[in-house]
Design a protein around this motif. Sequence first.
Motif, PDB file in Angstrom:
ATOM      1  N   LEU A  71       0.683  -1.158   0.134  1.00 10.01           N
ATOM      2  CA  LEU A  71       0.118  -0.035   0.026  1.00 10.01           C
ATOM      3  C   LEU A  71       0.561   1.225   0.106  1.00 10.01           C
ATOM      4  O   LEU A  71       1.796   1.316   0.833  1.00 10.01           O
ATOM      5  CB  LEU A  71      -0.916   0.084   1.268  1.00 10.01           C
ATOM      6  N   LEU A  72       0.599   2.193  -0.811  1.00 10.53           N
ATOM      7  CA  LEU A  72       1.223   3.215  -1.120  1.00 10.53           C
ATOM      8  C   LEU A  72       1.069   4.396  -0.017  1.00 10.53           C
ATOM      9  O   LEU A  72       2.137   5.270   0.257  1.00 10.53           O
ATOM     10  CB  LEU A  72       1.110   4.036  -2.422  1.00 10.53           C
ATOM     11  N   ASN A  73       0.249   4.271   1.008  1.00  9.15           N
ATOM     12  CA  ASN A  73      -0.098   5.422   1.980  1.00  9.15           C
ATOM     13  C   ASN A  73      -0.655   4.948   3.183  1.00  9.15           C
ATOM     14  O   ASN A  73      -1.030   3.913   3.099  1.00  9.15           O
ATOM     15  CB  ASN A  73      -0.953   6.600   1.401  1.00  9.15           C
ATOM     16  N   THR A  74      -0.289   5.707   4.372  1.00 13.62           N
ATOM     17  CA  THR A  74      -0.674   5.533   5.554  1.00 13.62           C
ATOM     18  C   THR A  74      -2.269   5.647   5.324  1.00 13.62           C
ATOM     19  O   THR A  74      -2.793   6.729   4.802  1.00 13.62           O
ATOM     20  CB  THR A  74      -0.274   6.221   6.654  1.00 13.62           C
ATOM     21  N   GLY A  75      -3.324   4.813   5.992  1.00 12.68           N
ATOM     22  CA  GLY A  75      -4.660   5.150   5.908  1.00 12.68           C
ATOM     23  C   GLY A  75      -5.335   4.314   6.672  1.00 12.68           C
ATOM     24  O   GLY A  75      -4.862   3.428   7.661  1.00 12.68           O
ATOM     25  N   TYR A  76      -6.596   3.837   6.341  1.00 12.32           N
ATOM     26  CA  TYR A  76      -7.452   3.009   7.010  1.00 12.32           C
ATOM     27  C   TYR A  76      -7.204   1.492   7.163  1.00 12.32           C
ATOM     28  O   TYR A  76      -6.900   0.773   8.060  1.00 12.32           O
ATOM     29  CB  TYR A  76      -8.995   2.899   6.475  1.00 12.32           C
ATOM     30  N   HIS A  77      -6.424   1.012   5.896  1.00 16.00           N
ATOM     31  CA  HIS A  77      -6.009  -0.256   5.885  1.00 16.00           C
ATOM     32  C   HIS A  77      -4.815  -0.469   6.958  1.00 16.00           C
ATOM     33  O   HIS A  77      -4.626  -1.608   7.437  1.00 16.00           O
ATOM     34  CB  HIS A  77      -5.449  -0.647   4.357  1.00 16.00           C
TER      35      HIS A  77
END
Length: 237
Positions: A71-77
């Motif tokens: 995954l390319l960004n920090t976020g919900y996942h």
Amino acid sequence: MTDAPAAPTLLAVAHGTRDRAGIAIYHALLDEIRAQRPGLMVRLSFLDLAPPTPAQVLADLHGPVVLVPLLLNTGYHIRIDLPAVRATAPHLDVRMAAALGPDPLLAAALGDRLTEAGWSPTRSGSDAVVLTAAGSTDPAAGADTVLMADLLRQRLGRPVVPAYLCASTPAPADAVGALRAAGHHRVAVARYLMAPGHFARRAQRAGGCLVSAPLGAHPDVAQLVLKRFDEASGQTA
């Protein structure tokens, strides 16, 4: 003499796609990771839309495991889904790596994908790039994309504007139009996406003079996955 501790397994966790080409790209990325780190146990899983799930893979594993999100960004996942995955395997020593981006290795891979698509900046300096990400309602994910756009700007020496395919603005087509209105005659679209699929097809219609391929199995992406694995496991390559 005590036995040496078992080497961790790298469990790559992708978002998931129904696109067969996208699934094939993820498998190609794992092949590149294995080529760069022979002997490392590497497995692939998907959070949604394709099997196997991370929990299914963890159920078959023994010894330490490092979850590396593709995954390319920090976020919900990263904040919610992966800790939940970790909780499904209390019998294992499971560590979590950070998201892949932002990172200079991704800027290098994005630059190569643009070159492959025909990007060659003119001497006039009127070129610009729209960095097209999937988008997220999580402010941290948007901030990561902005940082990635700045890393790509430093790499290319040309303006780079972030855009989003959902959940945030500007949309890629709007970003392309704004750059052209500002005097940038050649505007390329860099797909800040891991693999072919729904979002990749939408980015193709953004109106850029060219559109780069998703990051996919680029060697620098594989190197970055191993970097995140090493950071989380405390190992050195």
